[in-house]
Design an enzyme around this catalytic site. Structure first.
Site, PDB file in Angstrom:
ATOM      1  N   GLY A 187      55.659  24.407  -0.291  1.00  0.00           N
ATOM      2  CA  GLY A 187      57.007  24.439   0.298  1.00  0.00           C
ATOM      3  C   GLY A 187      57.555  25.843   0.489  1.00  0.00           C
ATOM      4  O   GLY A 187      57.131  26.798  -0.148  1.00  0.00           O
ATOM      5  N   ASN A 207      48.885  58.588 -41.489  1.00  0.00           N
ATOM      6  CA  ASN A 207      50.329  58.740 -41.271  1.00  0.00           C
ATOM      7  C   ASN A 207      50.566  59.605 -40.026  1.00  0.00           C
ATOM      8  O   ASN A 207      50.025  60.710 -39.925  1.00  0.00           O
ATOM      9  CB  ASN A 207      50.965  59.415 -42.492  1.00  0.00           C
ATOM     10  CG  ASN A 207      52.475  59.424 -42.394  1.00  0.00           C
ATOM     11  OD1 ASN A 207      53.140  58.526 -42.876  1.00  0.00           O
ATOM     12  ND2 ASN A 207      53.019  60.441 -41.743  1.00  0.00           N
ATOM     13  N   ARG A 223      66.039  27.923   0.115  1.00  0.00           N
ATOM     14  CA  ARG A 223      67.309  28.208  -0.562  1.00  0.00           C
ATOM     15  C   ARG A 223      67.198  29.277  -1.652  1.00  0.00           C
ATOM     16  O   ARG A 223      68.200  29.709  -2.207  1.00  0.00           O
ATOM     17  CB  ARG A 223      67.898  26.912  -1.130  1.00  0.00           C
ATOM     18  CG  ARG A 223      68.457  26.017  -0.019  1.00  0.00           C
ATOM     19  CD  ARG A 223      69.287  24.891  -0.590  1.00  0.00           C
ATOM     20  NE  ARG A 223      68.449  23.862  -1.181  1.00  0.00           N
ATOM     21  CZ  ARG A 223      68.857  23.022  -2.133  1.00  0.00           C
ATOM     22  NH1 ARG A 223      70.084  23.119  -2.612  1.00  0.00           N
ATOM     23  NH2 ARG A 223      68.051  22.110  -2.618  1.00  0.00           N
ATOM     24  N   GLY A 225      55.263  17.400   4.919  1.00  0.00           N
ATOM     25  CA  GLY A 225      55.821  16.486   3.925  1.00  0.00           C
ATOM     26  C   GLY A 225      54.914  16.302   2.724  1.00  0.00           C
ATOM     27  O   GLY A 225      53.760  16.728   2.727  1.00  0.00           O
ATOM     28  N   THR A 226      55.458  15.650   1.691  1.00  0.00           N
ATOM     29  CA  THR A 226      54.742  15.560   0.410  1.00  0.00           C
ATOM     30  C   THR A 226      53.484  14.686   0.495  1.00  0.00           C
ATOM     31  O   THR A 226      52.497  14.968  -0.180  1.00  0.00           O
ATOM     32  CB  THR A 226      55.683  15.069  -0.704  1.00  0.00           C
ATOM     33  OG1 THR A 226      56.448  13.954  -0.203  1.00  0.00           O
ATOM     34  CG2 THR A 226      56.647  16.142  -1.145  1.00  0.00           C
TER      35      THR A 226
HETATM   36  C1  UD1 Z   1      61.094  15.164  -3.228  1.00  0.00           C
HETATM   37  C2  UD1 Z   1      60.984  13.638  -3.169  1.00  0.00           C
HETATM   38  C3  UD1 Z   1      62.272  13.008  -3.731  1.00  0.00           C
HETATM   39  C4  UD1 Z   1      62.482  13.491  -5.145  1.00  0.00           C
HETATM   40  C5  UD1 Z   1      62.486  15.022  -5.215  1.00  0.00           C
HETATM   41  C6  UD1 Z   1      62.486  15.461  -6.635  1.00  0.00           C
HETATM   42  C7  UD1 Z   1      59.595  13.127  -1.208  1.00  0.00           C
HETATM   43  C8  UD1 Z   1      59.591  12.669   0.204  1.00  0.00           C
HETATM   44  N1  UD1 Z   1      60.795  13.229  -1.780  1.00  0.00           N
HETATM   45  O1  UD1 Z   1      62.153  15.543  -2.373  1.00  0.00           O
HETATM   46  O2  UD1 Z   1      62.178  11.589  -3.720  1.00  0.00           O
HETATM   47  O3  UD1 Z   1      63.678  12.971  -5.679  1.00  0.00           O
HETATM   48  O4  UD1 Z   1      61.316  15.553  -4.587  1.00  0.00           O
HETATM   49  O5  UD1 Z   1      62.649  16.856  -6.714  1.00  0.00           O
HETATM   50  O6  UD1 Z   1      58.542  13.346  -1.779  1.00  0.00           O
HETATM   51  N2  UD1 Z   1      55.763  20.331  -0.681  1.00  0.00           N
HETATM   52  C9  UD1 Z   1      54.554  20.674  -0.126  1.00  0.00           C
HETATM   53  N3  UD1 Z   1      54.317  20.431   1.184  1.00  0.00           N
HETATM   54  C10 UD1 Z   1      55.226  19.835   1.984  1.00  0.00           C
HETATM   55  C11 UD1 Z   1      56.478  19.467   1.436  1.00  0.00           C
HETATM   56  C12 UD1 Z   1      56.707  19.730   0.096  1.00  0.00           C
HETATM   57  O7  UD1 Z   1      53.686  21.224  -0.830  1.00  0.00           O
HETATM   58  O8  UD1 Z   1      54.924  19.633   3.161  1.00  0.00           O
HETATM   59  C13 UD1 Z   1      56.003  20.593  -2.084  1.00  0.00           C
HETATM   60  C14 UD1 Z   1      57.135  21.581  -2.324  1.00  0.00           C
HETATM   61  O9  UD1 Z   1      56.630  22.898  -2.413  1.00  0.00           O
HETATM   62  C15 UD1 Z   1      57.695  21.103  -3.672  1.00  0.00           C
HETATM   63  C16 UD1 Z   1      57.429  19.606  -3.651  1.00  0.00           C
HETATM   64  O10 UD1 Z   1      56.397  19.397  -2.709  1.00  0.00           O
HETATM   65  O11 UD1 Z   1      56.998  21.659  -4.766  1.00  0.00           O
HETATM   66  C17 UD1 Z   1      58.656  18.787  -3.290  1.00  0.00           C
HETATM   67  O12 UD1 Z   1      59.076  19.112  -1.977  1.00  0.00           O
HETATM   68  P1  UD1 Z   1      60.593  19.184  -1.563  1.00  0.00           P
HETATM   69  O13 UD1 Z   1      60.677  19.506  -0.135  1.00  0.00           O
HETATM   70  O14 UD1 Z   1      61.347  20.027  -2.513  1.00  0.00           O
HETATM   71  O15 UD1 Z   1      60.995  17.638  -1.752  1.00  0.00           O
HETATM   72  P2  UD1 Z   1      62.445  17.062  -1.928  1.00  0.00           P
HETATM   73  O16 UD1 Z   1      63.084  16.979  -0.595  1.00  0.00           O
HETATM   74  O17 UD1 Z   1      63.154  17.777  -2.992  1.00  0.00           O
END
Ligand code: UD1
Ligand code: CA
Length: 449
Positions: A11, A359, A15, A80-81
């Site tokens: 990510g 010393n 922020r 996305g995750t």
């Molecule tokens: C995610 C969860 C949300 C949860 C929250 C907790 C999803 C869709 N949502 O939201 O339900 O409550 O975390 O903190 O999973 N990352 C990647 N590649 C990507 C996107 C993200 O590696 O394409 C990594 C980010 O670096 C981070 C983590 O995944 O370490 C979470 O990503 P982030 O975008 O912060 O997810 P949230 O919107 O916070």
């Protein structure tokens, strides 16, 4: 059941407002990524895969520095995750392990919680870690009945009734490698963010007749870092935990709130730590030592019975054997002090070895750097280095030798010898009085003008 890990760390961390990838920001003198990896490593995983994206090279380097066996995969672009997890498929899809997905920006998940998730896997195909949030904010919400998890709804997609729910998604997920990658492959991106949500795997699993369950943990464990303010909160929480742990382990902290630990600080029982002591990375202190107030320690080892400070600085490679004393305004770098060595005051020792019971007088300096290269100083045992000795390295002082105060030592000194390297003193009888008389007369003459 053996386990492999995926740590999501691609990510942007927009922020944080930073040039540094978010997961490389420090808490407890260690990148957030190392905290997340440390919890997972305690499970003795078969493989650990870090998903990199933003600052991929630096993140991969940091991951490998912490754990040499860590593997990395690049996620580019970041969709996305679920898409992030899918990048690990080439490495893990054929694995018979369970896989735990961790977030690189969520440093405080405990080993106990991960164990409870692995245990819950006996009852459920997919296990998600949830927590009751005081302020649920923008977290995904877990729609569950008891321990049965029906689906996860992202904040952006949630109805008002769902937004009112407080059971939130931490993001940590556990499933068999086979199920996880098959589920992730079915996730689409028709949602408010056009992202592939890992959270969708729960509903997909249920539709396939697989069970999903929730394991709950304390909200403090799931603290994710998105802003500098949260980074500061995380630092405070980390320090508070380390202080409590140190005291539980039998370490005395005179003023706990002023002592700062690193992720890997180790302190033995019955050691006493004074106020305002700061531990950088890689410090180990044995039992029964004393670190007095206002000391900085980094990359060093302090043995049983040694005392350090106040106002001492131990830098990387400082190794203090048993009963060594290092006093105020002393800096030690890349130097071994054998048993019983005393370095009481105002001294710099760098790139040196000092033999037992020697010393080192006040104001001693190893002149170890010639502007281009570093050189070693070797001092034998039972030697006596007079105050204000400059030891111009490379130089060797033999066992039992003595250097006169104020000496500049440029040549080796044989054992049991005295070395004096200073200008010869000359006394001129009556000369001070004559000088002052002349000066006073001159001042009086000036006033009279
Ligand atoms: C995610 C969860 C949300 C949860 C929250 C907790 C999803 C869709 N949502 O939201 O339900 O409550 O975390 O903190 O999973 N990352 C990647 N590649 C990507 C996107 C993200 O590696 O394409 C990594 C980010 O670096 C981070 C983590 O995944 O370490 C979470 O990503 P982030 O975008 O912060 O997810 P949230 O919107 O916070
Ligand atoms: Ca987040």
């Amino acid at each position: 059941m053996s386990v492999s890990l995926i740590v999501l760390a691609a990510g942007m961390g927009t922020r944080m407002n930073s040039d540094l990838p978010k997961v490389l920001h420090h808490v407890g003198a260690a990148p957030l990524l190392h905290h997340a990896m440390a919890a997972g490593m305690a499970l003795d995983p078969t493989r650990i895969v870090i998903v990199t994206g933003t600052g991929a090279e630096a993140v991969a380097k940091s991951a490998k520095a912490f754990e040499g066996s860590a593997e990395t995969v690049l996620q580019d672009p970041q969709l996305g995750t679920a898409h992030a997890v899918a990048q690990a498929a080439p490495l893990l899809a054929d694995s018979l392990d369970d896989v735990i997905v961790l977030y690189g920006d969520t440093p405080f998940i405990t080993i106990d919680t991960l164990h409870r998730m692995m245990e819950a896997r006996r009852r459920h195909a997919v296990v998600v870690l949830g927590f009751d949030a005081k302020e649920p904010g923008r977290y995904g919400r877990l729609i569950a009945e008891g321990d049965d998890l029906h689906r996860i709804v992202e904040f952006k997609e949630a109805s008002d009734a769902e937004k009112a729910m407080t059971l939130c998604n931490s993001g940590v997920v556990c499933a068999s490698a086979r199920d996880l990658f098959s589920l992730v492959a079915s996730v689409g991106n028709s949602n408010a963010a056009n992202e592939y949500y890992l959270t969708d795997i729960v509903a997909i699993a249920r539709a396939r007749g697989l069970s999903a369950g929730v394991v709950r943990c304390d909200e403090a464990e799931t603290l994710g870092i998105n802003t500098r303010a949260q980074l500061a909160d995380a630092e405070a929480a980390f320090q508070q935990r380390m202080r409590a742990e140190a005291m539980d382990n039998g370490v005395t902290l005179t003023a706990p709130e002023t002592v700062f630990f690193a992720l890997d600080t180790f302190i033995g029982r019955d050691t006493v730590i004074g106020p305002n002591v700061i531990f950088g990375p890689r410090v180990t202190i044995e039992s029964g030592a004393e670190i007095k107030g206002f000391c900085h320690l980094e990359g060093c080892h302090v043995s049983r019975g040694a005392s350090v400070g106040p106002f001492a600085r131990l830098r990387p490679g400082a190794e203090l054997a048993e009963d060594v004393h290092v006093g105020n305004f002393v800096e030690i770098k890349n130097t071994i002090l054998d048993e019983g060595v005393k370095v009481g005051h105002l001294t710099y020792l760098g790139d040196a070895h000092v033999g037992e019971f020697t010393n080192i007088g006040a104001g001693t300096v190893t002149c170890n750097y010639d502007g281009v290269m570093k050189h070693r100083t070797v001092i034998g045992k039972n030697a006596f280095i007079g105050s204000d000795t400059m030891l111009v390295a490379p130089v060797t002082i033999g066992d039992g030798a003595l250097t006169g105060s104020g000496s500049v030592i440029t040549k080796n000194v044989e054992p049991d010898a005295v070395a004096i390297g200073r200008a010869v003193q000359v006394n001129k009888p009556g000369m001070a009085k004559a000088l002052f008389d002349r000066l006073r007369a001159a001042k009086a003459a000036k006033k009279g003008q």
